[in-house]
Design a protein around this motif. Structure first.
Motif, PDB file in Angstrom:
ATOM      1  N   PHE A   1       0.833  -1.202   0.000  1.00 49.57           N
ATOM      2  CA  PHE A   1       0.000   0.000   0.000  1.00 49.57           C
ATOM      3  C   PHE A   1       0.867   1.251   0.000  1.00 49.57           C
ATOM      4  O   PHE A   1       1.814   1.370   0.791  1.00 49.57           O
ATOM      5  N   CYS A   2       0.491   2.170  -0.848  1.00 48.61           N
ATOM      6  CA  CYS A   2       1.152   3.478  -0.874  1.00 48.61           C
ATOM      7  C   CYS A   2       0.871   4.219   0.438  1.00 48.61           C
ATOM      8  O   CYS A   2      -0.262   4.236   0.926  1.00 48.61           O
ATOM      9  N   ASN A   3       1.908   4.788   1.011  1.00 43.66           N
ATOM     10  CA  ASN A   3       1.807   5.490   2.289  1.00 43.66           C
ATOM     11  C   ASN A   3       0.759   6.597   2.278  1.00 43.66           C
ATOM     12  O   ASN A   3       0.035   6.787   3.246  1.00 43.66           O
ATOM     13  N   TRP A   4       0.681   7.321   1.173  1.00 39.49           N
ATOM     14  CA  TRP A   4      -0.102   8.560   1.165  1.00 39.49           C
ATOM     15  C   TRP A   4      -1.589   8.347   0.942  1.00 39.49           C
ATOM     16  O   TRP A   4      -2.393   9.187   1.350  1.00 39.49           O
ATOM     17  N   CYS A   5      -1.950   7.273   0.288  1.00 41.79           N
ATOM     18  CA  CYS A   5      -3.372   7.067  -0.005  1.00 41.79           C
ATOM     19  C   CYS A   5      -3.914   5.797   0.639  1.00 41.79           C
ATOM     20  O   CYS A   5      -4.652   5.849   1.615  1.00 41.79           O
TER      21      CYS A   5
ATOM     22  N   MET B   1       4.535   1.092   1.506  1.00 39.91           N
ATOM     23  CA  MET B   1       5.543   1.606   0.579  1.00 39.91           C
ATOM     24  C   MET B   1       5.310   3.112   0.451  1.00 39.91           C
ATOM     25  O   MET B   1       4.208   3.585   0.662  1.00 39.91           O
ATOM     26  N   MET B   2       6.318   3.845   0.071  1.00 42.86           N
ATOM     27  CA  MET B   2       6.096   5.280  -0.108  1.00 42.86           C
ATOM     28  C   MET B   2       5.249   5.564  -1.344  1.00 42.86           C
ATOM     29  O   MET B   2       4.581   6.587  -1.425  1.00 42.86           O
ATOM     30  N   CYS B   3       5.282   4.642  -2.315  1.00 42.75           N
ATOM     31  CA  CYS B   3       4.534   4.856  -3.564  1.00 42.75           C
ATOM     32  C   CYS B   3       4.420   3.501  -4.272  1.00 42.75           C
ATOM     33  O   CYS B   3       5.317   2.656  -4.147  1.00 42.75           O
ATOM     34  N   THR B   4       3.353   3.299  -5.010  1.00 43.43           N
ATOM     35  CA  THR B   4       3.224   2.039  -5.750  1.00 43.43           C
ATOM     36  C   THR B   4       4.334   1.907  -6.803  1.00 43.43           C
ATOM     37  O   THR B   4       4.691   0.805  -7.198  1.00 43.43           O
ATOM     38  N   GLY B   5       4.869   3.041  -7.231  1.00 48.59           N
ATOM     39  CA  GLY B   5       5.967   3.018  -8.197  1.00 48.59           C
ATOM     40  C   GLY B   5       7.229   2.399  -7.618  1.00 48.59           C
ATOM     41  O   GLY B   5       8.173   2.099  -8.349  1.00 48.59           O
TER      42      GLY B   5
ATOM     43  N   GLY C   1      -2.692   2.172  -4.485  1.00 51.30           N
ATOM     44  CA  GLY C   1      -2.125   3.490  -4.219  1.00 51.30           C
ATOM     45  C   GLY C   1      -3.048   4.603  -4.656  1.00 51.30           C
ATOM     46  O   GLY C   1      -4.259   4.418  -4.812  1.00 51.30           O
ATOM     47  N   CYS C   2      -2.451   5.748  -4.873  1.00 52.65           N
ATOM     48  CA  CYS C   2      -3.195   6.955  -5.224  1.00 52.65           C
ATOM     49  C   CYS C   2      -3.830   6.814  -6.609  1.00 52.65           C
ATOM     50  O   CYS C   2      -3.293   6.131  -7.481  1.00 52.65           O
ATOM     51  N   HIS C   3      -4.927   7.511  -6.791  1.00 54.98           N
ATOM     52  CA  HIS C   3      -5.586   7.526  -8.097  1.00 54.98           C
ATOM     53  C   HIS C   3      -4.657   8.167  -9.144  1.00 54.98           C
ATOM     54  O   HIS C   3      -3.822   9.012  -8.795  1.00 54.98           O
TER      55      HIS C   3
ATOM     56  N   ASP D   1      -2.910  11.655  -8.922  1.00 47.15           N
ATOM     57  CA  ASP D   1      -2.750  12.059  -7.520  1.00 47.15           C
ATOM     58  C   ASP D   1      -1.465  11.549  -6.878  1.00 47.15           C
ATOM     59  O   ASP D   1      -1.250  11.772  -5.686  1.00 47.15           O
ATOM     60  N   CYS D   2      -0.639  10.839  -7.648  1.00 47.54           N
ATOM     61  CA  CYS D   2       0.584  10.268  -7.068  1.00 47.54           C
ATOM     62  C   CYS D   2       1.478  11.392  -6.537  1.00 47.54           C
ATOM     63  O   CYS D   2       1.708  12.388  -7.224  1.00 47.54           O
ATOM     64  N   HIS D   3       1.981  11.229  -5.325  1.00 45.02           N
ATOM     65  CA  HIS D   3       2.836  12.238  -4.711  1.00 45.02           C
ATOM     66  C   HIS D   3       4.216  12.278  -5.359  1.00 45.02           C
ATOM     67  O   HIS D   3       4.996  13.187  -5.076  1.00 45.02           O
ATOM     68  N   TYR D   4       4.509  11.298  -6.166  1.00 42.54           N
ATOM     69  CA  TYR D   4       5.782  11.280  -6.904  1.00 42.54           C
ATOM     70  C   TYR D   4       5.505  11.378  -8.401  1.00 42.54           C
ATOM     71  O   TYR D   4       6.233  10.844  -9.220  1.00 42.54           O
ATOM     72  N   ILE D   5       4.422  12.022  -8.722  1.00 41.35           N
ATOM     73  CA  ILE D   5       3.990  12.403 -10.064  1.00 41.35           C
ATOM     74  C   ILE D   5       3.498  11.233 -10.910  1.00 41.35           C
ATOM     75  O   ILE D   5       2.357  11.232 -11.339  1.00 41.35           O
TER      76      ILE D   5
ATOM     77  N   GLY E   1       4.464   7.643 -10.290  1.00 44.26           N
ATOM     78  CA  GLY E   1       4.771   6.314  -9.733  1.00 44.26           C
ATOM     79  C   GLY E   1       3.662   5.312 -10.001  1.00 44.26           C
ATOM     80  O   GLY E   1       3.911   4.148 -10.313  1.00 44.26           O
ATOM     81  N   ASN E   2       2.412   5.764  -9.879  1.00 46.30           N
ATOM     82  CA  ASN E   2       1.310   4.808 -10.076  1.00 46.30           C
ATOM     83  C   ASN E   2       1.179   4.407 -11.551  1.00 46.30           C
ATOM     84  O   ASN E   2       0.728   3.300 -11.840  1.00 46.30           O
ATOM     85  N   TYR E   3       1.591   5.278 -12.459  1.00 46.59           N
ATOM     86  CA  TYR E   3       1.585   4.879 -13.871  1.00 46.59           C
ATOM     87  C   TYR E   3       2.645   3.806 -14.126  1.00 46.59           C
ATOM     88  O   TYR E   3       2.432   2.867 -14.891  1.00 46.59           O
TER      89      TYR E   3
HETATM   90  S1  FES Z   1       2.425   8.319  -3.892  1.00 45.48           S
HETATM   91 FE1  FES Z   1       0.651   7.050  -3.870  1.00 45.48          FE
HETATM   92  S2  FES Z   1       0.870   5.904  -5.684  1.00 45.48           S
HETATM   93 FE2  FES Z   1       2.552   7.257  -5.748  1.00 45.48          FE
END
Ligand code: FES
Length: 140
Positions: A12-16, A40-44, A66-68, A71-75, A77-79
């Motif tokens: 799981f992404c930390n932020w979402c 994880m900090m990000c799904t990426g 993770g984030c939609h 909305d990824c906090h690392y721009i 990462g989810n892509y």
């Molecule tokens: S920070 Fe949540 S998916 Fe990247």
């Protein structure tokens, strides 16, 4: 005979989604204990090796959330995660595993209810699939 209880490893992404799991807990929403959450900090940052290792070492399925998109906090990462999961599903199929054993979802920080529903649904699906065959054939 006891019912099969799957083990699902969740990244799981930390932020979402990790925040949503906290919210589900504080909202007293229940979900089965079959899920083992790794923050994880990000799904990426979920290396495909982590998914394969989880499946080889006893997981019946893996959930990445993770984030939609957008909305990824690392721009992006989810892509990246989405592209990797697509390739991993192809690989799992070639190994003879059902692609339903790997799932990617987007669950925002305020979606505690969606998180609980996603986990409940996935546990039911994996119960129907039965134990992963790959873990029983691997000697590590
Ligand atoms: S920070 Fe949540 S998916 Fe990247």
């Amino acid at each position: 005979m006891t019912e099969f209880e799957p083990t699902i490893v969740a990244f799981f992404c930390n932020w979402c989604t990790y925040t949503a799991s906290d919210l589900a807990g504080t909202s007293r929403l229940s979900y089965p204990p079959n899920i083992k959450i790794i923050r994880m900090m990000c799904t990426g940052m979920v290396d495909p090796k982590y998914v394969i290792k989880a499946l080889l070492e006893g997981a019946d399925a893996v959930l990445i959330s993770g984030c939609h998109p957008g909305d990824c906090h690392y721009i992006n990462g989810n892509y990246k995660a989405r592209r990797r999961v697509k390739l991993l599903k192809e690989m799992l199929k070639r190994f003879g595993l059902e692609e339903e054993r790997l799932r990617l979802t987007w669950i925002g920080a305020s979606d505690g209810l969606q998180l609980a529903e996603t986990i409940n649904t996935m546990v039911d699906q994996v119960k129907k699939l039965g134990p992963s065959e790959i873990k029983s054939t691997m000697v590590i």
